[in-house]
Design a protein around this motif. Structure first.
Motif, mmCIF file in Angstrom:
data_model
loop_
_atom_site.group_PDB
_atom_site.id
_atom_site.type_symbol
_atom_site.label_atom_id
_atom_site.label_comp_id
_atom_site.label_asym_id
_atom_site.label_seq_id
_atom_site.Cartn_x
_atom_site.Cartn_y
_atom_site.Cartn_z
ATOM 1 N N ALA A 294 41.271 18.334 49.659
ATOM 2 C CA ALA A 294 42.309 18.859 48.775
ATOM 3 C C ALA A 294 42.426 18.038 47.488
ATOM 4 O O ALA A 294 42.939 18.529 46.490
ATOM 5 C CB ALA A 294 43.651 18.869 49.503
ATOM 6 N N LYS A 295 41.944 16.803 47.509
ATOM 7 C CA LYS A 295 42.020 15.925 46.336
ATOM 8 C C LYS A 295 40.733 15.932 45.515
ATOM 9 O O LYS A 295 40.635 15.225 44.522
ATOM 10 C CB LYS A 295 42.321 14.492 46.771
ATOM 11 N N TRP A 296 39.730 16.724 45.920
ATOM 12 C CA TRP A 296 38.419 16.672 45.278
ATOM 13 C C TRP A 296 38.475 16.941 43.775
ATOM 14 O O TRP A 296 37.873 16.213 42.991
ATOM 15 C CB TRP A 296 37.435 17.619 45.948
ATOM 16 N N GLN B 168 39.032 12.399 37.557
ATOM 17 C CA GLN B 168 39.309 10.984 37.284
ATOM 18 C C GLN B 168 38.017 10.164 37.256
ATOM 19 O O GLN B 168 37.859 9.265 36.426
ATOM 20 C CB GLN B 168 40.268 10.423 38.328
ATOM 21 N N TYR B 169 37.111 10.467 38.158
ATOM 22 C CA TYR B 169 35.832 9.751 38.197
ATOM 23 C C TYR B 169 35.019 10.025 36.932
ATOM 24 O O TYR B 169 34.466 9.098 36.332
ATOM 25 C CB TYR B 169 35.065 10.137 39.457
ATOM 26 N N LEU B 170 34.963 11.269 36.496
ATOM 27 C CA LEU B 170 34.243 11.590 35.258
ATOM 28 C C LEU B 170 34.876 10.883 34.061
ATOM 29 O O LEU B 170 34.168 10.404 33.167
ATOM 30 C CB LEU B 170 34.198 13.095 35.035
ATOM 31 N N ALA B 171 36.199 10.785 34.048
ATOM 32 C CA ALA B 171 36.878 10.062 32.970
ATOM 33 C C ALA B 171 36.466 8.589 32.983
ATOM 34 O O ALA B 171 36.249 7.988 31.926
ATOM 35 C CB ALA B 171 38.387 10.200 33.107
ATOM 36 N N GLU B 172 36.344 8.008 34.173
ATOM 37 C CA GLU B 172 35.889 6.612 34.288
ATOM 38 C C GLU B 172 34.474 6.462 33.733
ATOM 39 O O GLU B 172 34.180 5.506 33.024
ATOM 40 C CB GLU B 172 35.864 6.161 35.753
ATOM 41 N N LEU B 173 33.614 7.408 34.077
ATOM 42 C CA LEU B 173 32.227 7.317 33.620
ATOM 43 C C LEU B 173 32.121 7.418 32.104
ATOM 44 O O LEU B 173 31.241 6.805 31.503
ATOM 45 C CB LEU B 173 31.382 8.418 34.268
ATOM 46 N N HIS B 174 33.023 8.175 31.486
ATOM 47 C CA HIS B 174 32.973 8.370 30.032
ATOM 48 C C HIS B 174 33.735 7.300 29.260
ATOM 49 O O HIS B 174 33.620 7.244 28.039
ATOM 50 C CB HIS B 174 33.494 9.761 29.663
ATOM 51 N N SER B 175 34.495 6.461 29.961
ATOM 52 C CA SER B 175 35.239 5.414 29.263
ATOM 53 C C SER B 175 34.340 4.190 29.075
ATOM 54 O O SER B 175 33.414 3.959 29.857
ATOM 55 C CB SER B 175 36.496 5.040 30.036
ATOM 56 N N PRO B 176 34.616 3.397 28.038
ATOM 57 C CA PRO B 176 33.787 2.204 27.825
ATOM 58 C C PRO B 176 33.945 1.230 28.993
ATOM 59 O O PRO B 176 35.033 1.135 29.568
ATOM 60 C CB PRO B 176 34.351 1.600 26.527
#
Length: 62
Positions: A39-41, A47-55
């Motif tokens: 349910a949290k996928w 959130q994970y994609l945002a982490e990958l795109h952040s410096p």
């Protein structure tokens, strides 16, 4: 392989991998929050994609 922890019962010499990419795994707090709950996928993946795109953070950087 993309995981922070080496899998149990598997010797590093037994796997045919070119790299162990610990740096691109989700942060531990995000993984704990997710808890493999389907349910949290959607939220987890965003959130994970945002982490990958952040410096990347660097403790040595100002």
């Amino acid at each position: 392989m993309v995981d922070r922890l080496w899998p149990r019962c598997i010797a590093k010499t037994d796997l045919l991998i070119d790299a162990w990419l610990k740096e691109v795994t989700p942060n531990p707090a995000l993984c704990i929050w997710f808890g493999h709950d389907p349910a949290k996928w959607n939220s987890f993946s965003q959130q994970y994609l945002a982490e990958l795109h952040s410096p990347p953070s660097c403790s040595k950087c100002p």
